[in-house]
Structures are given as C-alpha cells and as structure tokens.
Design a protein around this motif. Structure first.
Motif, PDB file in Angstrom:
ATOM      1  N   GLY A 192       0.819  -1.194   0.000  1.00 31.25           N
ATOM      2  CA  GLY A 192       0.000   0.000   0.000  1.00 31.25           C
ATOM      3  C   GLY A 192       0.857   1.250   0.000  1.00 31.25           C
ATOM      4  N   GLN A 199      -7.665  -2.737   6.613  1.00 32.99           N
ATOM      5  CA  GLN A 199      -8.790  -3.639   6.364  1.00 32.99           C
ATOM      6  C   GLN A 199      -9.792  -3.013   5.394  1.00 32.99           C
ATOM      7  OE1 GLN A 199     -10.380  -4.464  10.226  1.00 32.99           O
ATOM      8  NE2 GLN A 199      -8.703  -5.837  10.808  1.00 32.99           N
ATOM      9  N   ARG A 243      -9.185  -0.748   3.124  1.00 37.33           N
ATOM     10  CA  ARG A 243      -8.599  -0.730   1.776  1.00 37.33           C
ATOM     11  C   ARG A 243      -8.685  -2.114   1.149  1.00 37.33           C
ATOM     12  NH1 ARG A 243      -3.963   2.407   3.825  1.00 37.33           N
ATOM     13  NH2 ARG A 243      -4.439   4.557   3.347  1.00 37.33           N
ATOM     14  N   GLY A 244      -8.378  -3.141   1.953  1.00 33.65           N
ATOM     15  CA  GLY A 244      -8.408  -4.513   1.444  1.00 33.65           C
ATOM     16  C   GLY A 244      -9.791  -4.932   0.985  1.00 33.65           C
ATOM     17  N   LYS A 245     -10.840  -4.428   1.624  1.00 32.95           N
ATOM     18  CA  LYS A 245     -12.213  -4.757   1.258  1.00 32.95           C
ATOM     19  C   LYS A 245     -12.777  -3.809   0.199  1.00 32.95           C
ATOM     20  CE  LYS A 245     -13.307  -6.689   5.788  1.00 32.95           C
ATOM     21  NZ  LYS A 245     -14.120  -6.536   6.998  1.00 32.95           N
ATOM     22  N   GLY A 246     -11.993  -2.819  -0.197  1.00 34.14           N
ATOM     23  CA  GLY A 246     -12.453  -1.871  -1.195  1.00 34.14           C
ATOM     24  C   GLY A 246     -13.482  -0.882  -0.655  1.00 34.14           C
ATOM     25  N   LEU A 247     -13.475  -0.658   0.646  1.00 37.66           N
ATOM     26  CA  LEU A 247     -14.452   0.253   1.244  1.00 37.66           C
ATOM     27  C   LEU A 247     -14.050   1.713   1.125  1.00 37.66           C
ATOM     28  CD1 LEU A 247     -15.247  -1.768   4.484  1.00 37.66           C
ATOM     29  CD2 LEU A 247     -16.608  -1.637   2.392  1.00 37.66           C
ATOM     30  N   LEU A 248     -12.788   1.971   0.896  1.00 40.24           N
ATOM     31  CA  LEU A 248     -12.329   3.357   0.741  1.00 40.24           C
ATOM     32  C   LEU A 248     -12.303   3.709  -0.736  1.00 40.24           C
ATOM     33  CD1 LEU A 248      -9.386   3.516   3.288  1.00 40.24           C
ATOM     34  CD2 LEU A 248     -11.715   4.316   3.589  1.00 40.24           C
ATOM     35  N   GLN A 249     -13.024   4.747  -1.088  1.00 43.60           N
ATOM     36  CA  GLN A 249     -13.096   5.183  -2.472  1.00 43.60           C
ATOM     37  C   GLN A 249     -12.400   6.542  -2.601  1.00 43.60           C
ATOM     38  OE1 GLN A 249     -14.358   3.186  -4.770  1.00 43.60           O
ATOM     39  NE2 GLN A 249     -14.858   1.698  -3.186  1.00 43.60           N
TER      40      GLN A 249
END
Length: 92
Positions: free
Chosen positions: A2, A79, A81-87
């Motif tokens: 990252g 976590q 970022r890994g789940k794609g929750l941060l846009q």
C-alpha cells in the motif's frame, strides 16, 4: 502493501508531538537552563527529581497509548482498503 505516505505522515506527526511535549515540559526547561549555565548552580532536590520521574512516567504512558491508537487506526484503514471500502474523492 500500500501507500506508505499516511504511515510516514503519522510517524512524523508523532515525533513532532513528542518532541514538543519534551521540549516544552520540565525536561526541556532543565536542558535549556543547563545550556545557559544555570544547571550548575542549582542541584535538584529529591522532590524535584521525583516530580520529573513522575512526569516522564506519565509521558511514557501517553506515548504508549498514542502508539496503540495509531496502530489500531492503521489496521482499520488497511482492512477497509483490502475490502475496497475506501473510495477516492469524487470529481466535481
């Protein structure tokens, strides 16, 4: 892994805050007095030494808590970022 930018910024902030606490507190004043030559005239009595020890102990505890909070926040962000929750922010 990252982007290391936020981690580097967090560490820099942490070091700045810790440095400010140490330099503005009794330890910083004692160091400044010693540089001015005042430290040789005045010996610390046992009460002052104990007060400084308490202050250092308190600062160590605060630094430890800050490090734990920072680690927790970094884990949560990792976590997310890994789940794609941060846009990324939307363009206007």
């Amino acid at each position: 892994m990252g982007d290391p930018g936020p981690v580097i910024a967090s560490v820099a902030f942490f070091i700045t805050v810790l440095g400010g606490i140490l330099l503005m507190g009794p330890i910083g004043r004692a160091f400044a007095d010693r540089l001015r030559g005042k430290g040789k005239e005045h010996e610390l009595d046992s009460g002052e030494v104990e007060a400084l020890r308490d202050e250092v102990s308190s600062l160590r505890h605060q630094v430890s808590e800050l490090a734990e909070r920072q680690d927790f926040a970094e884990r949560l962000l990792g976590q997310a970022r890994g789940k794609g929750l941060l846009q990324p922010p939307k363009e206007r």
